[in-house]
Write a protein that holds these residues in place. Structure first.
Motif, mmCIF file in Angstrom:
data_model
loop_
_atom_site.group_PDB
_atom_site.id
_atom_site.type_symbol
_atom_site.label_atom_id
_atom_site.label_comp_id
_atom_site.label_asym_id
_atom_site.label_seq_id
_atom_site.Cartn_x
_atom_site.Cartn_y
_atom_site.Cartn_z
ATOM 1 N N GLN A 10 -17.984 -44.890 27.319
ATOM 2 C CA GLN A 10 -16.778 -44.527 26.589
ATOM 3 C C GLN A 10 -16.188 -45.737 25.860
ATOM 4 O O GLN A 10 -15.769 -45.627 24.695
ATOM 5 C CB GLN A 10 -15.746 -43.936 27.543
ATOM 6 C CG GLN A 10 -16.142 -42.587 28.122
ATOM 7 C CD GLN A 10 -15.164 -42.094 29.163
ATOM 8 O OE1 GLN A 10 -14.178 -42.761 29.493
ATOM 9 N NE2 GLN A 10 -15.430 -40.909 29.713
ATOM 10 N N ILE A 11 -16.154 -46.891 26.524
ATOM 11 C CA ILE A 11 -15.640 -48.097 25.874
ATOM 12 C C ILE A 11 -16.550 -48.507 24.724
ATOM 13 O O ILE A 11 -16.086 -48.907 23.643
ATOM 14 C CB ILE A 11 -15.509 -49.248 26.894
ATOM 15 C CG1 ILE A 11 -14.463 -48.905 27.954
ATOM 16 C CG2 ILE A 11 -15.139 -50.546 26.194
ATOM 17 C CD1 ILE A 11 -13.061 -48.766 27.424
ATOM 18 N N ASP A 12 -17.847 -48.383 24.931
ATOM 19 C CA ASP A 12 -18.800 -48.705 23.875
ATOM 20 C C ASP A 12 -18.590 -47.796 22.667
ATOM 21 O O ASP A 12 -18.604 -48.239 21.513
ATOM 22 C CB ASP A 12 -20.220 -48.567 24.407
ATOM 23 C CG ASP A 12 -21.246 -49.200 23.480
ATOM 24 O OD1 ASP A 12 -20.848 -49.975 22.584
ATOM 25 O OD2 ASP A 12 -22.442 -48.930 23.635
ATOM 26 N N GLN A 13 -18.364 -46.510 22.932
ATOM 27 C CA GLN A 13 -18.119 -45.553 21.847
ATOM 28 C C GLN A 13 -16.786 -45.845 21.165
ATOM 29 O O GLN A 13 -16.660 -45.712 19.933
ATOM 30 C CB GLN A 13 -18.127 -44.133 22.403
ATOM 31 C CG GLN A 13 -17.998 -43.046 21.345
ATOM 32 C CD GLN A 13 -19.165 -43.045 20.383
ATOM 33 O OE1 GLN A 13 -20.306 -43.236 20.787
ATOM 34 N NE2 GLN A 13 -18.873 -42.829 19.098
ATOM 35 N N MET A 14 -15.789 -46.263 21.923
ATOM 36 C CA MET A 14 -14.489 -46.602 21.339
ATOM 37 C C MET A 14 -14.609 -47.774 20.384
ATOM 38 O O MET A 14 -13.998 -47.782 19.301
ATOM 39 C CB MET A 14 -13.473 -46.923 22.445
ATOM 40 C CG MET A 14 -12.075 -47.239 21.932
ATOM 41 S SD MET A 14 -10.929 -47.726 23.246
ATOM 42 C CE MET A 14 -10.837 -46.197 24.176
ATOM 43 N N ILE A 15 -15.395 -48.782 20.749
ATOM 44 C CA ILE A 15 -15.590 -49.943 19.877
ATOM 45 C C ILE A 15 -16.250 -49.525 18.575
ATOM 46 O O ILE A 15 -15.855 -49.967 17.474
ATOM 47 C CB ILE A 15 -16.423 -51.017 20.606
ATOM 48 C CG1 ILE A 15 -15.640 -51.578 21.808
ATOM 49 C CG2 ILE A 15 -16.798 -52.148 19.654
ATOM 50 C CD1 ILE A 15 -16.438 -52.542 22.656
ATOM 51 N N ASP A 16 -17.244 -48.650 18.655
ATOM 52 C CA ASP A 16 -17.911 -48.159 17.442
ATOM 53 C C ASP A 16 -16.961 -47.336 16.574
ATOM 54 O O ASP A 16 -16.949 -47.477 15.338
ATOM 55 C CB ASP A 16 -19.137 -47.325 17.814
ATOM 56 C CG ASP A 16 -20.237 -48.155 18.457
ATOM 57 O OD1 ASP A 16 -20.240 -49.382 18.241
ATOM 58 O OD2 ASP A 16 -21.072 -47.583 19.176
ATOM 59 N N ASP A 17 -16.153 -46.487 17.203
ATOM 60 C CA ASP A 17 -15.210 -45.666 16.445
ATOM 61 C C ASP A 17 -14.153 -46.524 15.760
ATOM 62 O O ASP A 17 -13.708 -46.212 14.637
ATOM 63 C CB ASP A 17 -14.533 -44.649 17.367
ATOM 64 C CG ASP A 17 -15.501 -43.597 17.872
ATOM 65 O OD1 ASP A 17 -16.584 -43.446 17.254
ATOM 66 O OD2 ASP A 17 -15.197 -42.944 18.889
ATOM 67 N N MET A 18 -13.734 -47.591 16.424
ATOM 68 C CA MET A 18 -12.733 -48.476 15.828
ATOM 69 C C MET A 18 -13.243 -49.088 14.530
ATOM 70 O O MET A 18 -12.515 -49.179 13.541
ATOM 71 C CB MET A 18 -12.372 -49.584 16.823
ATOM 72 C CG MET A 18 -11.500 -49.136 17.975
ATOM 73 S SD MET A 18 -11.415 -50.373 19.277
ATOM 74 C CE MET A 18 -11.008 -51.834 18.339
ATOM 75 N N GLU A 19 -14.482 -49.509 14.525
ATOM 76 C CA GLU A 19 -15.047 -50.118 13.322
ATOM 77 C C GLU A 19 -15.210 -49.106 12.199
ATOM 78 O O GLU A 19 -15.172 -49.475 11.018
ATOM 79 C CB GLU A 19 -16.397 -50.753 13.663
ATOM 80 C CG GLU A 19 -16.297 -51.908 14.643
ATOM 81 C CD GLU A 19 -17.656 -52.488 14.995
ATOM 82 O OE1 GLU A 19 -18.670 -51.916 14.550
ATOM 83 O OE2 GLU A 19 -17.698 -53.513 15.706
#
Length: 258
Positions: free
Chosen positions: A176-185
């Motif tokens: 989930q954190i990994d996906q959040m980082i991608d979504d932020m970019e």
């Protein structure tokens, strides 16, 4: 003469200032919680590792995730606002960089705890590294979680299936954190190398006057070694002068007696 509604403008400015202050408070809280999690993560696999430490890691991890979700929503909504003034946009971009950097550190530490937990199982405490350290990070975790105390009575035996369940939950949270980082970019295009930090801690280190003072200090620092250098130069000069004098005397003697 047209009437200007200053009240609407003032309310808008106050609202954006409050949004900026709220963003700073949220990011500061996340930085503290991430620092606490890093401190606790360094104890995994050592002599202070225990079921209580793993529970403190879980609580700290949950607090960091809640803060990260709130910050992501808060900063994303404001950075995508086209009416945001330039000065406040710069401040928001600084918060975005601090937030994304903290989130990446948090992701790295979560992966570290996940991998270390796979190597050092609490079911077999004999494999823990005897570091000689005593005590845990309960006080640090309590401050990060804004709780008065985290002292808990640790059960005598490890509940069956607790570690495997915890690892499964943690693996999902890492994703989930990994996906959040991608979504932020994808949602906000903030180039980190284009964001320039400012403030007293980032002020120009030296002015023209300070540069002159630094030059004088450098000269003063070199003065203790100057007498030795000067003596060496004088010795070389005297030696060359003596050689030249001897050569001149020999040449004059050859001329007189030839």
């Amino acid at each position: 003469m047209p009437l200007v509604n200053n009240k609407v403008g003032d309310d808008s400015t106050v609202g954006k200032d409050k949004a900026l202050a709220d963003g700073k408070a949220l990011v500061d809280s996340l930085i503290k919680v991430v620092a606490c999690y890093r401190h606790l993560a360094s104890c995994v696999g050592g002599s202070t590792d225990s079921l209580q430490l793993r529970d403190e890691l879980r609580q700290t991890r949950e607090k960091a995730q809640k803060l990260a979700e709130a910050i992501c929503h808060h900063l994303t909504s404001h950075l995508r606002d086209k009416s945001l003034p330039d000065e406040q946009r710069k401040e928001m971009e600084l918060l975005w960089v601090a937030f994304s950097s903290s989130l990446e550190l948090f992701h790295v530490d979560m992966c570290k705890v996940f991998n270390m937990g796979d190597i050092f199982l609490l079911a077999n405490s004999d494999n823990l590294v005897k570091t000689g350290l005593q005590g845990g990070g309960s006080e640090v975790a309590a401050r990060a979680l804004s709780l008065p105390d985290l002292n808990q009575d640790e059960p005598a035996t490890l509940p069956a299936g607790l570690e495997s369940q915890e690892r499964c939950t943690m693996e999902q949270e890492i994703s989930q954190i990994d996906q959040m980082i991608d979504d932020m970019e994808m949602k906000v295009n903030v180039l980190r190398w284009m964001v320039e930090p400012h403030g007293p801690q980032y002020a120009d280190p030296l002015s023209s006057t300070d540069s002159a003072s630094l030059a004088l200090v450098s000269v003063d620092e070199e003065q203790p070694g100057q007498p030795l250098c000067q003596r060496k130069h004088i010795f070389v000069f005297v030696s060359l002068f003596a050689v030249a004098l001897v050569a001149a005397t020999l040449g004059l003697g050859v001329v007189l007696f030839s």
